[in-house]
Design a protein around this motif. Structure first.
Motif, mmCIF file in Angstrom:
data_model
loop_
_atom_site.group_PDB
_atom_site.id
_atom_site.type_symbol
_atom_site.label_atom_id
_atom_site.label_comp_id
_atom_site.label_asym_id
_atom_site.label_seq_id
_atom_site.Cartn_x
_atom_site.Cartn_y
_atom_site.Cartn_z
ATOM 1 N N ALA A 135 0.867 -1.180 0.000
ATOM 2 C CA ALA A 135 0.000 0.000 0.000
ATOM 3 C C ALA A 135 0.904 1.229 0.000
ATOM 4 C CB ALA A 135 -0.913 0.020 1.228
ATOM 5 N N ASN A 136 0.379 2.350 -0.478
ATOM 6 C CA ASN A 136 1.122 3.601 -0.490
ATOM 7 C C ASN A 136 1.517 4.016 0.934
ATOM 8 O OD1 ASN A 136 0.864 6.802 -0.236
ATOM 9 N ND2 ASN A 136 1.547 6.328 -2.315
ATOM 10 N N TYR A 137 2.668 4.645 1.073
ATOM 11 C CA TYR A 137 3.169 4.989 2.410
ATOM 12 C C TYR A 137 2.237 5.932 3.167
ATOM 13 C CZ TYR A 137 4.771 9.558 0.676
ATOM 14 O OH TYR A 137 4.823 10.822 0.162
ATOM 15 N N MET A 138 1.492 6.788 2.439
ATOM 16 C CA MET A 138 0.579 7.683 3.161
ATOM 17 C C MET A 138 -0.641 6.935 3.685
ATOM 18 S SD MET A 138 1.873 10.559 3.699
ATOM 19 C CE MET A 138 0.425 11.408 4.343
ATOM 20 N N MET A 139 -0.992 5.836 3.064
ATOM 21 C CA MET A 139 -2.058 5.013 3.644
ATOM 22 C C MET A 139 -1.592 4.445 4.983
ATOM 23 S SD MET A 139 -3.504 3.066 0.222
ATOM 24 C CE MET A 139 -4.803 2.167 1.059
ATOM 25 N N GLU A 244 8.604 1.815 -0.681
ATOM 26 C CA GLU A 244 9.382 0.940 -1.559
ATOM 27 C C GLU A 244 9.126 1.372 -3.003
ATOM 28 O OE1 GLU A 244 9.913 -3.809 -1.963
ATOM 29 O OE2 GLU A 244 7.920 -3.060 -2.440
ATOM 30 N N THR A 245 7.839 1.475 -3.318
ATOM 31 C CA THR A 245 7.373 1.993 -4.610
ATOM 32 C C THR A 245 6.169 2.894 -4.307
ATOM 33 O OG1 THR A 245 5.754 0.243 -4.954
ATOM 34 C CG2 THR A 245 8.009 -0.207 -5.696
ATOM 35 N N GLU A 246 5.478 3.335 -5.326
ATOM 36 C CA GLU A 246 4.265 4.134 -5.107
ATOM 37 C C GLU A 246 3.193 3.331 -4.372
ATOM 38 O OE1 GLU A 246 3.067 7.223 -5.905
ATOM 39 O OE2 GLU A 246 5.003 7.960 -6.586
ATOM 40 N N THR A 247 3.243 2.028 -4.505
ATOM 41 C CA THR A 247 2.161 1.194 -3.967
ATOM 42 C C THR A 247 2.654 0.161 -2.941
ATOM 43 O OG1 THR A 247 2.395 -0.291 -5.862
ATOM 44 C CG2 THR A 247 0.723 1.451 -6.028
ATOM 45 N N SER A 248 3.840 0.362 -2.423
ATOM 46 C CA SER A 248 4.333 -0.571 -1.403
ATOM 47 C C SER A 248 5.273 0.167 -0.456
ATOM 48 C CB SER A 248 5.029 -1.779 -2.045
ATOM 49 O OG SER A 248 6.104 -1.366 -2.855
ATOM 50 N N THR A 249 5.330 -0.335 0.781
ATOM 51 C CA THR A 249 5.977 0.410 1.858
ATOM 52 C C THR A 249 6.692 -0.536 2.813
ATOM 53 O OG1 THR A 249 4.183 2.034 1.745
ATOM 54 C CG2 THR A 249 5.508 2.046 3.740
ATOM 55 N N HIS A 250 7.881 -0.106 3.254
ATOM 56 C CA HIS A 250 8.570 -0.799 4.335
ATOM 57 C C HIS A 250 8.177 -0.143 5.668
ATOM 58 C CE1 HIS A 250 11.245 -2.878 1.559
ATOM 59 N NE2 HIS A 250 11.502 -1.733 0.968
ATOM 60 N N VAL A 251 7.919 -0.975 6.672
ATOM 61 C CA VAL A 251 7.647 -0.457 8.020
ATOM 62 C C VAL A 251 8.703 -1.027 8.961
ATOM 63 C CG1 VAL A 251 5.989 -0.282 9.903
ATOM 64 C CG2 VAL A 251 5.178 -0.363 7.539
ATOM 65 N N MET A 287 -5.913 -4.812 1.517
ATOM 66 C CA MET A 287 -7.234 -4.950 0.900
ATOM 67 C C MET A 287 -7.696 -3.614 0.337
ATOM 68 S SD MET A 287 -9.656 -7.547 3.036
ATOM 69 C CE MET A 287 -9.065 -7.333 4.709
ATOM 70 N N ALA A 288 -7.534 -2.553 1.129
ATOM 71 C CA ALA A 288 -7.973 -1.230 0.669
ATOM 72 C C ALA A 288 -7.166 -0.786 -0.544
ATOM 73 C CB ALA A 288 -7.829 -0.217 1.812
ATOM 74 N N SER A 289 -5.868 -1.044 -0.509
ATOM 75 C CA SER A 289 -5.014 -0.621 -1.617
ATOM 76 C C SER A 289 -5.355 -1.378 -2.899
ATOM 77 C CB SER A 289 -3.547 -0.845 -1.250
ATOM 78 O OG SER A 289 -2.707 -0.486 -2.309
ATOM 79 N N ALA A 290 -5.549 -2.682 -2.756
ATOM 80 C CA ALA A 290 -5.871 -3.479 -3.940
ATOM 81 C C ALA A 290 -7.220 -3.077 -4.525
ATOM 82 C CB ALA A 290 -5.875 -4.966 -3.571
ATOM 83 N N ASP A 295 -5.568 6.831 -4.368
ATOM 84 C CA ASP A 295 -6.484 7.834 -4.920
ATOM 85 C C ASP A 295 -7.911 7.591 -4.431
ATOM 86 O OD1 ASP A 295 -4.556 9.248 -6.196
ATOM 87 O OD2 ASP A 295 -4.842 8.276 -8.153
ATOM 88 N N GLY A 296 -8.335 6.336 -4.442
ATOM 89 C CA GLY A 296 -9.672 6.048 -3.953
ATOM 90 C C GLY A 296 -9.789 6.253 -2.453
ATOM 91 N N TRP A 297 -8.743 5.891 -1.738
ATOM 92 C CA TRP A 297 -8.692 6.044 -0.272
ATOM 93 C C TRP A 297 -8.892 7.499 0.118
ATOM 94 C CZ3 TRP A 297 -6.768 3.077 4.116
ATOM 95 C CH2 TRP A 297 -6.183 3.823 5.136
ATOM 96 N N ARG A 298 -8.157 8.405 -0.527
ATOM 97 C CA ARG A 298 -8.235 9.810 -0.110
ATOM 98 C C ARG A 298 -9.407 10.529 -0.746
ATOM 99 N NH1 ARG A 298 -2.729 12.016 -3.013
ATOM 100 N NH2 ARG A 298 -3.213 11.290 -5.103
ATOM 101 N N GLY A 299 -10.135 9.844 -1.621
ATOM 102 C CA GLY A 299 -11.302 10.475 -2.224
ATOM 103 C C GLY A 299 -12.572 10.281 -1.413
#
Ligand code: FES
Length: 350
Positions: A135-139, A244-251, A287-290, A295-299
């Motif tokens: 998922a995006n890091y801001m999610m 990591e990318t626009e759609t993946s994140t390391h925590v 699940m939310a990201s997929a 964009d959908g999350w923040r909309g």
């Protein structure tokens, strides 16, 4: 943030950070290094190399690089081709974290990583872990800043008396940070709290949940229990959050506590508890990201519990606009206040 210090051991670690493939490695002298994960010969991934003292030996033909990225040995010929080297990225090891600068050299502006004193203070005990979220890091940030899902997603980990999270009592915003606090209804302990603290389950306690968006790279959360005689039991989660990318994140998590300092059973209990929390958090975010992506999350429609996350989103928006060289108008930020208003040492009020 590139890694927890403990992740860098005897073998190189390949990791994609901000879309760049990097190999992280620790030399025999203890220094940490980051190269582009690509040998200058046949672009073989240097994460499949071996460490030889303070040098990295490519796992394909054996080209050897010093810690400055210069090739100092090539097979089959006595002389190294002129200028043969791999790009090197600055690293800063500040236990328990390793920080990396992936921007243009010299453009860091002298900024320093945020300090987290409780990760090294002898009055605290800390352990770390790391995981990956698709998922995006801001999610990830916005998820941690809106804890109103806790009585739903983490039902067994929140007292039954707290069937919904109350509104924030306070949100403080600076140019780059957001801190928030909510006081919770008095309630008895749930299993993880009782097991970790050793406190009496049949007594009610005050609680405070608070946190800080420290930077796009870090979020902190504090979960504080207060006894009737004023003792405070604080569990903090310091999250390093790196795209990591626009759609993946390391925590990268460091979990700290100011109780049961040398008790390994407490560490084990918190480790299993927080691993379960991370697993459920990751599942929801993926699940939310997929389903709709960021964009959908923040909309979606916003409500009160999103207030802190929305302020962090604006801060990051301004930072991105500045980075892109555009002028930016900052909408609706509160007046500047002190940088980090919530320390884990502060008492629970109310
Ligand atoms: S690809 Fe690395 S030495 Fe040939």
């Amino acid at each position: 943030m590139a890694a927890n210090c403990a992740e860098l051991g005897e073998v190189p670690l390949g990791r994609r950070l901000l879309g760049r493939d990097v190999v992280l490695w620790r030399g025999a002298s203890g220094s940490v290094n980051a190269f582009e994960n690509r040998c200058a010969h046949r672009s073989f991934p240097l994460s499949h190399s071996r460490i030889d003292g303070d040098r990295l030996v490519c796992g394909y033909h054996g080209c050897t690089y010093d810690s400055d990225g210069n090739c100092v040995y090539t097979p089959s010929q006595p002389k190294v081709p002129t200028g043969m080297r791999v790009p090197v990225f600055p690293l800063l090891e500040e236990p328990p974290f390793v920080w990396i600068w992936l921007g243009p050299p010299g453009a860091s502006g002298g900024s320093e990583p945020p300090r987290n004193p409780w990760t090294s203070d002898p009055g605290w005990s800390t352990f770390g872990s790391a995981w990956h979220v698709n998922a995006n890091y801001m999610m990830v940030h916005e998820h941690y800043m809106d804890f109103s899902y806790a009585p739903i997603l983490h039902r067994r980990d929140v007292p039954a008396e707290i069937d919904s999270m109350p509104a924030f009592n306070d949100i403080e915003v600076t140019e780059t940070t957001v801190s928030y606090t909510r006081l919770l209804p008095d309630a008895q302990l749930v299993d993880w709290e009782a097991d970790a603290t050793g406190l009496d389950r049949d007594v009610t306690y005050k609680r405070r949940e608070s946190g800080t968006f420290v930077s796009p790279a870090m979020h902190r959360q504090y979960w504080e229990l207060a006894t009737a005689n004023g003792e405070r039991y604080t569990t903090t989660r310091t999250h390093g959050i790196t795209p990591e990318t626009e759609t993946s994140t390391h925590v990268f998590l460091q979990a700290s506590r100011n109780y049961g300092l040398d008790d390994h059973a407490v560490t084990d209990r918190l480790t299993s508890f927080l691993a379960g929390v991370a697993e459920r958090d990751t599942s929801i975010l993926e699940m939310a990201s997929a389903h709709v992506g960021y964009d959908g999350w923040r909309g979606g429609v916003e409500f009160q519990a999103d207030a802190a996350a929305l302020r962090a989103r604006r801060i990051v928006g301004v930072m991105l606009a500045k980075e892109a060289g555009r002028s930016a108008i900052r909408p609706g930020l509160a007046p500047t206040s002190r940088r980090d208003s919530l320390s884990p040492r502060q008492p629970v009020k109310g």
